[in-house]
Write a protein that holds these residues in place. Structure first.
Motif, PDB file in Angstrom:
ATOM      1  N   VAL A 213       0.832  -1.245  -0.027  1.00 43.17           N
ATOM      2  CA  VAL A 213       0.092  -0.076   0.070  1.00 43.17           C
ATOM      3  C   VAL A 213       0.809   1.248  -0.080  1.00 43.17           C
ATOM      4  CG1 VAL A 213      -1.755   1.383   1.455  1.00 43.17           C
ATOM      5  CG2 VAL A 213      -1.966  -1.301   1.029  1.00 43.17           C
ATOM      6  N   ARG A 214       1.971   1.266   0.731  1.00 41.87           N
ATOM      7  CA  ARG A 214       2.878   2.279   0.859  1.00 41.87           C
ATOM      8  C   ARG A 214       3.568   2.775  -0.380  1.00 41.87           C
ATOM      9  NH1 ARG A 214       4.676  -0.006   5.786  1.00 41.87           N
ATOM     10  NH2 ARG A 214       3.532   0.665   7.236  1.00 41.87           N
ATOM     11  N   ARG A 215       3.713   1.555  -0.991  1.00 43.42           N
ATOM     12  CA  ARG A 215       4.595   1.742  -2.520  1.00 43.42           C
ATOM     13  C   ARG A 215       3.638   2.407  -3.451  1.00 43.42           C
ATOM     14  NH1 ARG A 215       6.496  -3.056  -3.074  1.00 43.42           N
ATOM     15  NH2 ARG A 215       8.584  -2.514  -2.942  1.00 43.42           N
ATOM     16  N   VAL A 216       2.324   2.120  -3.285  1.00 48.75           N
ATOM     17  CA  VAL A 216       1.237   2.623  -4.409  1.00 48.75           C
ATOM     18  C   VAL A 216       1.321   4.120  -3.833  1.00 48.75           C
ATOM     19  CG1 VAL A 216      -0.943   2.687  -5.250  1.00 48.75           C
ATOM     20  CG2 VAL A 216       0.109   0.483  -4.922  1.00 48.75           C
ATOM     21  N   MET A 217       1.093   4.409  -2.615  1.00 46.40           N
ATOM     22  CA  MET A 217       1.069   5.733  -2.348  1.00 46.40           C
ATOM     23  C   MET A 217       2.140   6.719  -2.506  1.00 46.40           C
ATOM     24  SD  MET A 217      -1.625   5.301   1.021  1.00 46.40           S
ATOM     25  CE  MET A 217      -2.049   7.094   1.242  1.00 46.40           C
ATOM     26  N   MET A 218       2.984   6.054  -2.289  1.00 46.27           N
ATOM     27  CA  MET A 218       4.568   6.960  -2.289  1.00 46.27           C
ATOM     28  C   MET A 218       4.837   7.291  -3.949  1.00 46.27           C
ATOM     29  SD  MET A 218       6.094   7.597   0.190  1.00 46.27           S
ATOM     30  CE  MET A 218       7.632   8.177  -0.821  1.00 46.27           C
ATOM     31  N   THR A 219       4.200   6.324  -4.642  1.00 45.51           N
ATOM     32  CA  THR A 219       4.344   6.768  -6.265  1.00 45.51           C
ATOM     33  C   THR A 219       3.387   7.883  -6.679  1.00 45.51           C
ATOM     34  OG1 THR A 219       4.964   4.378  -6.663  1.00 45.51           O
ATOM     35  CG2 THR A 219       4.281   5.739  -8.540  1.00 45.51           C
ATOM     36  N   ALA A 220       2.123   7.530  -6.116  1.00 48.05           N
ATOM     37  CA  ALA A 220       1.149   8.718  -6.137  1.00 48.05           C
ATOM     38  C   ALA A 220       1.451  10.169  -5.815  1.00 48.05           C
ATOM     39  CB  ALA A 220      -0.255   8.242  -5.537  1.00 48.05           C
ATOM     40  N   PHE A 221       1.971  10.167  -4.249  1.00 50.01           N
ATOM     41  CA  PHE A 221       2.607  11.323  -3.915  1.00 50.01           C
ATOM     42  C   PHE A 221       3.737  11.957  -4.567  1.00 50.01           C
ATOM     43  CE2 PHE A 221       0.693  10.352   0.173  1.00 50.01           C
ATOM     44  CZ  PHE A 221      -0.643  10.660   0.004  1.00 50.01           C
ATOM     45  N   GLN A 222       4.548  11.107  -5.212  1.00 46.65           N
ATOM     46  CA  GLN A 222       5.602  11.894  -6.152  1.00 46.65           C
ATOM     47  C   GLN A 222       5.065  12.166  -7.369  1.00 46.65           C
ATOM     48  OE1 GLN A 222       9.943  10.037  -7.218  1.00 46.65           O
ATOM     49  NE2 GLN A 222       8.427   8.702  -7.984  1.00 46.65           N
ATOM     50  N   ASN A 223       4.144  11.673  -7.823  1.00 41.57           N
ATOM     51  CA  ASN A 223       3.306  12.247  -9.184  1.00 41.57           C
ATOM     52  C   ASN A 223       2.622  13.603  -8.664  1.00 41.57           C
ATOM     53  OD1 ASN A 223       4.226  10.279 -10.913  1.00 41.57           O
ATOM     54  ND2 ASN A 223       2.313   8.975 -10.314  1.00 41.57           N
ATOM     55  N   TYR A 224       2.004  13.617  -7.559  1.00 40.19           N
ATOM     56  CA  TYR A 224       1.426  14.950  -7.328  1.00 40.19           C
ATOM     57  C   TYR A 224       2.445  16.202  -7.114  1.00 40.19           C
ATOM     58  CZ  TYR A 224      -1.262  18.113  -4.273  1.00 40.19           C
ATOM     59  OH  TYR A 224      -1.970  19.157  -3.926  1.00 40.19           O
ATOM     60  N   TYR A 225       3.609  15.847  -6.523  1.00 41.00           N
ATOM     61  CA  TYR A 225       4.316  16.919  -6.569  1.00 41.00           C
ATOM     62  C   TYR A 225       4.923  17.313  -7.862  1.00 41.00           C
ATOM     63  CZ  TYR A 225       4.531  17.354  -1.362  1.00 41.00           C
ATOM     64  OH  TYR A 225       4.195  17.769  -0.076  1.00 41.00           O
ATOM     65  N   ALA A 226       5.031  16.273  -8.493  1.00 36.39           N
ATOM     66  CA  ALA A 226       5.690  16.529 -10.224  1.00 36.39           C
ATOM     67  C   ALA A 226       4.637  17.215 -11.089  1.00 36.39           C
ATOM     68  CB  ALA A 226       5.927  15.109 -10.602  1.00 36.39           C
ATOM     69  N   LEU A 227       3.414  17.074 -10.409  1.00 37.15           N
ATOM     70  CA  LEU A 227       2.346  17.603 -11.230  1.00 37.15           C
ATOM     71  C   LEU A 227       2.129  19.060 -10.860  1.00 37.15           C
ATOM     72  CD1 LEU A 227      -0.566  15.310 -10.964  1.00 37.15           C
ATOM     73  CD2 LEU A 227       0.541  16.078 -13.290  1.00 37.15           C
ATOM     74  N   HIS A 228       2.657  19.566  -9.688  1.00 44.31           N
ATOM     75  CA  HIS A 228       2.575  20.947  -9.186  1.00 44.31           C
ATOM     76  C   HIS A 228       3.860  21.578  -8.964  1.00 44.31           C
ATOM     77  CE1 HIS A 228      -1.746  20.286  -8.123  1.00 44.31           C
ATOM     78  NE2 HIS A 228      -1.394  19.071  -8.046  1.00 44.31           N
ATOM     79  N   ILE A 229       4.797  21.067  -9.229  1.00 45.08           N
ATOM     80  CA  ILE A 229       6.324  21.782  -9.009  1.00 45.08           C
ATOM     81  C   ILE A 229       7.158  21.699 -10.368  1.00 45.08           C
ATOM     82  CG2 ILE A 229       8.437  22.000  -7.737  1.00 45.08           C
ATOM     83  CD1 ILE A 229       6.888  21.311  -5.227  1.00 45.08           C
ATOM     84  N   GLN A 230       7.338  22.652 -10.947  1.00 46.14           N
ATOM     85  CA  GLN A 230       8.137  22.796 -12.305  1.00 46.14           C
ATOM     86  C   GLN A 230       9.515  22.123 -11.971  1.00 46.14           C
ATOM     87  OE1 GLN A 230       8.516  26.537 -13.646  1.00 46.14           O
ATOM     88  NE2 GLN A 230       9.143  25.699 -15.740  1.00 46.14           N
ATOM     89  N   ASP A 231       9.773  21.186 -12.937  1.00 47.51           N
ATOM     90  CA  ASP A 231      11.146  20.451 -13.044  1.00 47.51           C
ATOM     91  C   ASP A 231      11.290  19.612 -11.753  1.00 47.51           C
ATOM     92  OD1 ASP A 231      11.505  21.821 -15.471  1.00 47.51           O
ATOM     93  OD2 ASP A 231      12.583  23.331 -14.388  1.00 47.51           O
ATOM     94  N   PHE A 232      10.094  19.050 -11.194  1.00 48.17           N
ATOM     95  CA  PHE A 232      10.436  18.140 -10.014  1.00 48.17           C
ATOM     96  C   PHE A 232      11.141  16.966 -10.454  1.00 48.17           C
ATOM     97  CE2 PHE A 232       9.017  14.979  -6.941  1.00 48.17           C
ATOM     98  CZ  PHE A 232       9.322  15.871  -5.793  1.00 48.17           C
ATOM     99  N   GLY A 233      10.667  16.400 -11.380  1.00 45.34           N
ATOM    100  CA  GLY A 233      11.566  14.932 -11.905  1.00 45.34           C
ATOM    101  C   GLY A 233      11.135  13.909 -11.025  1.00 45.34           C
TER     102      GLY A 233
END
Length: 247
Positions: A213-233
Protein backbone atom coordinates in the motif's frame (compact mmCIF):
# COMPACT_ATOMS: atom_id res chain seq x y z
CA UNK A 1 28.57 41.55 5.77
CA UNK A 2 26.56 41.24 8.97
CA UNK A 3 26.64 38.24 11.32
CA UNK A 4 23.47 36.32 12.19
CA UNK A 5 22.59 33.35 14.39
CA UNK A 6 20.25 30.81 12.82
CA UNK A 7 19.42 27.13 12.93
CA UNK A 8 19.72 25.14 9.73
CA UNK A 9 19.08 21.73 8.16
CA UNK A 10 21.79 20.47 5.81
CA UNK A 11 20.33 19.45 2.44
CA UNK A 12 23.35 18.75 0.26
CA UNK A 13 27.15 18.95 0.34
CA UNK A 14 29.32 18.96 -2.78
CA UNK A 15 33.10 19.03 -3.10
CA UNK A 16 34.71 22.31 -4.12
CA UNK A 17 38.37 22.56 -5.02
CA UNK A 18 40.94 20.42 -3.21
CA UNK A 19 39.80 20.76 0.41
CA UNK A 20 36.53 22.73 0.50
CA UNK A 21 32.80 22.07 0.14
CA UNK A 22 29.70 24.00 -0.83
CA UNK A 23 26.84 23.21 1.52
CA UNK A 24 23.17 23.84 0.76
CA UNK A 25 21.35 24.56 4.03
CA UNK A 26 17.69 25.26 4.73
CA UNK A 27 17.99 28.00 7.34
CA UNK A 28 15.37 29.35 9.68
CA UNK A 29 16.27 33.00 8.97
CA UNK A 30 17.07 33.02 5.26
CA UNK A 31 15.46 29.94 3.69
CA UNK A 32 17.76 27.91 1.43
CA UNK A 33 21.30 29.27 1.22
CA UNK A 34 24.61 28.01 -0.17
CA UNK A 35 27.71 28.26 2.01
CA UNK A 36 31.37 27.87 1.10
CA UNK A 37 33.23 25.96 3.82
CA UNK A 38 36.99 26.04 3.30
CA UNK A 39 39.62 23.51 4.27
CA UNK A 40 37.54 20.74 5.83
CA UNK A 41 38.37 17.90 3.43
CA UNK A 42 41.67 16.99 5.09
CA UNK A 43 42.69 14.05 7.26
CA UNK A 44 43.02 15.84 10.60
CA UNK A 45 40.69 14.94 13.48
CA UNK A 46 39.52 18.54 13.80
CA UNK A 47 38.40 18.80 10.18
CA UNK A 48 36.83 15.32 10.26
CA UNK A 49 34.49 16.42 13.04
CA UNK A 50 33.52 19.42 10.88
CA UNK A 51 32.82 17.17 7.88
CA UNK A 52 30.42 15.16 10.05
CA UNK A 53 28.46 18.34 10.79
CA UNK A 54 27.60 18.77 7.13
CA UNK A 55 25.93 15.43 6.48
CA UNK A 56 22.51 15.75 4.77
CA UNK A 57 19.80 15.91 7.42
CA UNK A 58 22.05 17.39 10.13
CA UNK A 59 20.36 20.03 12.30
CA UNK A 60 22.84 22.77 13.14
CA UNK A 61 23.30 25.97 15.11
CA UNK A 62 25.04 28.47 12.85
CA UNK A 63 26.63 31.89 13.01
CA UNK A 64 26.73 33.07 9.42
CA UNK A 65 27.77 36.03 7.33
CA UNK A 66 24.90 37.08 5.09
CA UNK A 67 24.66 39.42 2.13
CA UNK A 68 21.49 39.38 0.03
CA UNK A 69 23.50 40.34 -3.05
CA UNK A 70 25.72 37.24 -2.88
CA UNK A 71 24.80 33.73 -3.99
CA UNK A 72 27.51 32.11 -1.89
CA UNK A 73 27.59 32.90 1.83
CA UNK A 74 30.07 31.96 4.57
CA UNK A 75 29.79 30.30 7.97
CA UNK A 76 31.66 31.69 10.99
CA UNK A 77 30.60 29.04 13.53
CA UNK A 78 28.76 25.71 13.26
CA UNK A 79 27.66 23.27 15.94
CA UNK A 80 25.02 20.59 16.46
CA UNK A 81 21.59 21.90 17.39
CA UNK A 82 20.30 18.34 17.76
CA UNK A 83 22.61 15.33 17.74
CA UNK A 84 20.86 12.27 16.32
CA UNK A 85 20.94 8.98 18.22
CA UNK A 86 19.77 6.82 15.30
CA UNK A 87 19.32 8.57 11.95
CA UNK A 88 22.97 8.49 10.88
CA UNK A 89 23.44 4.90 12.04
CA UNK A 90 20.23 2.98 11.25
CA UNK A 91 19.61 2.24 7.58
CA UNK A 92 15.81 2.56 7.56
CA UNK A 93 15.69 5.81 9.55
CA UNK A 94 18.45 7.25 7.41
CA UNK A 95 16.48 6.38 4.26
CA UNK A 96 13.43 8.22 5.60
CA UNK A 97 15.55 11.23 6.54
CA UNK A 98 17.08 11.29 3.04
CA UNK A 99 13.55 11.25 1.56
CA UNK A 100 12.63 14.26 3.72
CA UNK A 101 15.81 16.07 2.68
CA UNK A 102 15.34 15.29 -1.01
CA UNK A 103 11.70 16.40 -1.02
CA UNK A 104 12.65 19.68 0.68
CA UNK A 105 15.47 20.20 -1.83
CA UNK A 106 13.18 19.66 -4.80
CA UNK A 107 10.42 21.89 -3.44
CA UNK A 108 12.43 24.81 -2.02
CA UNK A 109 14.11 26.36 -5.02
CA UNK A 110 14.08 30.00 -3.92
CA UNK A 111 15.65 31.51 -0.77
CA UNK A 112 12.28 32.41 0.70
CA UNK A 113 12.02 32.52 4.49
CA UNK A 114 9.41 30.28 6.14
CA UNK A 115 9.81 29.93 9.90
CA UNK A 116 6.75 27.66 10.15
CA UNK A 117 8.05 25.28 7.48
CA UNK A 118 11.49 25.21 9.06
CA UNK A 119 10.00 24.36 12.46
CA UNK A 120 7.89 21.62 10.86
CA UNK A 121 10.88 20.06 9.09
CA UNK A 122 13.10 20.30 12.18
CA UNK A 123 10.42 18.74 14.41
CA UNK A 124 9.79 15.95 11.88
CA UNK A 125 13.47 14.95 11.82
CA UNK A 126 13.77 15.02 15.62
CA UNK A 127 10.61 12.93 16.04
CA UNK A 128 11.85 10.53 13.36
CA UNK A 129 15.05 9.98 15.33
CA UNK A 130 12.96 8.98 18.37
CA UNK A 131 10.21 7.09 16.50
CA UNK A 132 9.27 3.43 16.76
CA UNK A 133 9.15 1.17 13.70
CA UNK A 134 5.44 1.64 12.91
CA UNK A 135 5.64 5.42 13.10
CA UNK A 136 8.82 5.46 11.03
CA UNK A 137 7.30 3.38 8.22
CA UNK A 138 4.49 5.93 7.78
CA UNK A 139 6.71 9.02 8.10
CA UNK A 140 7.32 9.56 4.37
CA UNK A 141 3.57 9.57 3.63
CA UNK A 142 2.89 11.90 6.57
CA UNK A 143 5.64 14.30 5.55
CA UNK A 144 4.58 14.31 1.89
CA UNK A 145 0.95 15.10 2.69
CA UNK A 146 1.70 17.83 5.24
CA UNK A 147 4.62 19.52 3.48
CA UNK A 148 2.21 20.42 0.67
CA UNK A 149 0.28 22.65 3.10
CA UNK A 150 3.30 24.91 3.65
CA UNK A 151 3.86 25.18 -0.11
CA UNK A 152 0.31 26.25 -0.93
CA UNK A 153 -0.41 22.83 -2.46
CA UNK A 154 -2.59 21.39 0.30
CA UNK A 155 -4.91 18.53 -0.64
CA UNK A 156 -8.47 19.51 0.29
CA UNK A 157 -9.81 16.92 2.72
CA UNK A 158 -13.36 16.72 1.42
CA UNK A 159 -13.32 12.91 1.44
CA UNK A 160 -16.69 11.20 1.89
CA UNK A 161 -18.48 7.99 0.91
CA UNK A 162 -19.43 9.75 -2.33
CA UNK A 163 -16.27 11.77 -2.94
CA UNK A 164 -13.85 8.88 -2.53
CA UNK A 165 -11.49 9.36 -5.47
CA UNK A 166 -8.49 11.63 -4.96
CA UNK A 167 -7.80 13.72 -8.05
CA UNK A 168 -4.07 14.38 -7.81
CA UNK A 169 -4.20 17.03 -10.51
CA UNK A 170 -6.83 19.09 -8.70
CA UNK A 171 -5.84 18.18 -5.15
CA UNK A 172 -9.29 17.20 -3.91
CA UNK A 173 -11.64 14.23 -3.62
CA UNK A 174 -14.26 13.68 -6.34
CA UNK A 175 -17.11 11.26 -7.05
CA UNK A 176 -16.06 9.94 -10.49
CA UNK A 177 -12.77 9.05 -12.12
CA UNK A 178 -11.17 12.05 -13.85
CA UNK A 179 -10.22 11.95 -17.57
CA UNK A 180 -6.49 11.60 -16.71
CA UNK A 181 -4.47 8.87 -14.96
CA UNK A 182 -3.45 10.86 -11.88
CA UNK A 183 -5.88 9.72 -9.20
CA UNK A 184 -6.18 7.41 -6.20
CA UNK A 185 -9.15 5.14 -5.51
CA UNK A 186 -10.06 3.21 -2.36
CA UNK A 187 -8.41 2.22 -0.08
CA UNK A 188 -5.64 4.70 -0.94
CA UNK A 189 -7.91 7.74 -1.02
CA UNK A 190 -9.29 6.93 2.43
CA UNK A 191 -5.78 6.48 3.82
CA UNK A 192 -4.78 9.86 2.39
CA UNK A 193 -7.74 11.44 4.18
CA UNK A 194 -6.62 9.77 7.43
CA UNK A 195 -3.09 11.10 6.96
CA UNK A 196 -4.39 14.62 6.39
CA UNK A 197 -6.23 14.48 9.73
CA UNK A 198 -3.15 13.41 11.72
CA UNK A 199 -1.40 16.37 13.32
CA UNK A 200 1.30 14.68 15.44
CA UNK A 201 3.79 12.00 14.30
CA UNK A 202 3.06 9.69 17.25
CA UNK A 203 -0.50 9.31 15.88
CA UNK A 204 0.93 7.48 12.85
CA UNK A 205 0.63 4.17 14.72
CA UNK A 206 -3.11 4.44 13.97
CA UNK A 207 -2.47 4.01 10.23
CA UNK A 208 -2.38 0.25 9.64
CA UNK A 209 -0.99 -0.36 6.14
CA UNK A 210 1.58 -2.66 4.57
CA UNK A 211 4.54 -2.04 2.27
CA UNK A 212 2.52 -2.69 -0.91
CA UNK A 213 0.00 0.00 0.00
CA UNK A 214 2.85 2.38 0.87
CA UNK A 215 4.50 1.71 -2.48
CA UNK A 216 1.36 2.72 -4.41
CA UNK A 217 0.88 5.83 -2.29
CA UNK A 218 4.51 6.91 -2.48
CA UNK A 219 4.35 6.73 -6.27
CA UNK A 220 1.11 8.73 -6.25
CA UNK A 221 2.49 11.45 -3.97
CA UNK A 222 5.62 11.69 -6.09
CA UNK A 223 3.33 12.25 -9.08
CA UNK A 224 1.39 14.85 -7.09
CA UNK A 225 4.50 16.95 -6.52
CA UNK A 226 5.66 16.46 -10.11
CA UNK A 227 2.29 17.77 -11.32
CA UNK A 228 2.49 20.90 -9.18
CA UNK A 229 6.19 21.79 -9.00
CA UNK A 230 8.09 22.68 -12.16
CA UNK A 231 11.08 20.45 -13.02
CA UNK A 232 10.39 18.21 -10.04
CA UNK A 233 11.53 15.02 -11.80
CA UNK A 234 11.89 11.67 -10.06
CA UNK A 235 13.04 11.10 -6.48
CA UNK A 236 16.11 8.94 -5.98
CA UNK A 237 15.19 8.18 -2.37
CA UNK A 238 11.82 6.55 -3.13
CA UNK A 239 13.16 3.21 -4.49
CA UNK A 240 15.57 3.04 -1.55
CA UNK A 241 12.71 3.58 0.91
CA UNK A 242 10.63 0.88 -0.73
CA UNK A 243 13.53 -1.54 -0.34
CA UNK A 244 14.54 -0.91 3.26
CA UNK A 245 11.13 -0.38 4.90
CA UNK A 246 9.52 -3.80 4.88
CA UNK A 247 6.81 -3.43 7.51
Amino acid sequence: MNLFKTNGIVLRTVKYGETSVIVSIFTDLFGIQSYLVNGIRTSSKKTQSKVNLFQPGAILQLVVYHNDLKKLQRIKESNWNYLYEHIFFKVAKNAVAMFIVELLTKCLKQPETSHELFQFAEDILIHLDKSNETEMANYPLFFATHLATFLGLQITDNYSAKNNILDLQEGLFIAEKPPHPYFLEEPYSNITSQLLKIMQPYELVQIKINKDVRRVMMTAFQNYYALHIQDFGMMKSVPVLQTVISG
